[in-house]
Design an enzyme around this catalytic site. Sequence first.
Site, PDB file in Angstrom:
ATOM      1  N   LYS A  82     -46.950  68.148  44.646  1.00 55.39           N
ATOM      2  CA  LYS A  82     -46.647  68.877  43.435  1.00 55.39           C
ATOM      3  C   LYS A  82     -45.167  68.754  42.815  1.00 55.39           C
ATOM      4  CE  LYS A  82     -46.781  73.622  42.275  1.00 55.39           C
ATOM      5  NZ  LYS A  82     -47.258  75.129  42.796  1.00 55.39           N
ATOM      6  N   SER A 156     -50.542  77.795  40.308  1.00 53.99           N
ATOM      7  CA  SER A 156     -49.929  76.866  39.732  1.00 53.99           C
ATOM      8  C   SER A 156     -50.013  75.423  40.387  1.00 53.99           C
ATOM      9  CB  SER A 156     -48.381  77.059  39.697  1.00 53.99           C
ATOM     10  OG  SER A 156     -47.839  76.964  40.910  1.00 53.99           O
ATOM     11  N   SER A 180     -50.616  80.281  44.613  1.00 54.88           N
ATOM     12  CA  SER A 180     -50.654  78.921  43.911  1.00 54.88           C
ATOM     13  C   SER A 180     -51.326  77.677  44.702  1.00 54.88           C
ATOM     14  CB  SER A 180     -49.081  78.483  43.465  1.00 54.88           C
ATOM     15  OG  SER A 180     -48.791  79.402  42.061  1.00 54.88           O
TER      16      SER A 180
END
Length: 455
Positions: A82, A156, A180
């Site tokens: 990420k 996210s 997330s």
Amino acid sequence: MEYVPTTLVGATAKQIARAVRRGDTSATQVVADHLEQIAISDPELRAFRVVRGGEAMTEAEKVDDQDDLSNLPLAGVPVAVKENTAVAGLPTWNGSATARTEVAEKDHEVVRRLRGAGAVVVGVTRMPELGLWGVTDDEEVATRNPWSLDHTPGGSSGGSAAAVASGLVPMAQANDGMGSIRIPAACCGLVGLKPGKGVVPCELGVDGWFGMAENGVLTTTVGDAALGFSVLAGRRPVKLVEPRRLRVGVSLRPPTAGLRLDEPNRQAVATAARLLVDAGHSTLTAEPRYTPMLGPQAIATWMASAWQEADRLGLDLADLQPRTRRHARLGKYVHEKGWVRQQHRDAWRERSIAFFADRKVDVLLTPALAGPPPLADGWAAGGWRQSIVTSTRYAPYAAPWNFAGLPAIVVPVGVRPDGLPVAVQLVGPPDSEVQLLSLAGQFEQQNPWQRLAIV
């Protein structure tokens, strides 16, 4: 989108690592095949911010050059990271060019552990600006759900979820400050474990979103989730065994009053409860002791985290997306007013732990989402109210367990009438990660799910 003709694109991380260790294939071949698939599919999905083509091939060659691969549980496995997690040699983007930091000199600890296990980082995946929203887009690009390109993969960690659900990588690192990992897992039909507080190194932002954030992985199977958890936690590979007979509390009540649970998610919980009973566990209705102030306190902490992160990065709020700017400004206000306090989080943690003890409940079963994944486009350019209302309405069930610092896992259950995945959440007391994984493994055995959106 079509898969390139190789048996290991779309395979699990465990299958790939086993093949590489046995010499059935090489890490170089595996990584090359996955990079080719990324080149084919990602222009449509937009899961990746950066693809490390040449660097990944060089690192795969180094795996192949090792004399003994037996101690590498992720030998040759392509993974994604990420974009708010430092990868040496790359900027840390944090969801936008405005929030991007300088090139990292060293890997984040979880990236170092993945590499140490033999994994090869093929790229970094997209997230919304500062990781604030339950959708993944910016002013120019919307990351898309492989199950339905019109819809978001969640947020996210939306880019990580899209990459795994489409088979571009078998495992992706993700992190979870208010859902997330679990929200994208539910949106994309994946397994997503948020470990409990302090189990996996965090080291995100100033203090990990006031201690609410945790690192983990997204995978298509429970076995891969257990393997990834073991690596990130610095443990020997977890061997999942059938759990003892458990007492499972079932709750449909949203944490905040006034939110509506749709029928596919309601039915997913009913299906999961039946599977648990069939596996020999007992179920009972058990509602967590949500307090009227839990929602406002969590939202205030969410806002303050935005301000704290923008301040840490030295950002001019005027340069951020309008929704992020307003969120951060409100965060500064609530923080200065003293509305974000450690005692609130401590009290909810104590109350949550007491729930399991007082009700003699081993695991809590809840919906993963309240509604379907939203559409993919237009959020970054839209207003703050639109993003905050949508994020909280469709995905309210994850954040309380960040606030409490308790482990929670999302597991696929099936497919909604609209063709999108549907999932449930399992929550446990401290140090119950392995128990949650074992219980999720029973789900997988009894009710196998379609691992990839594109086959």
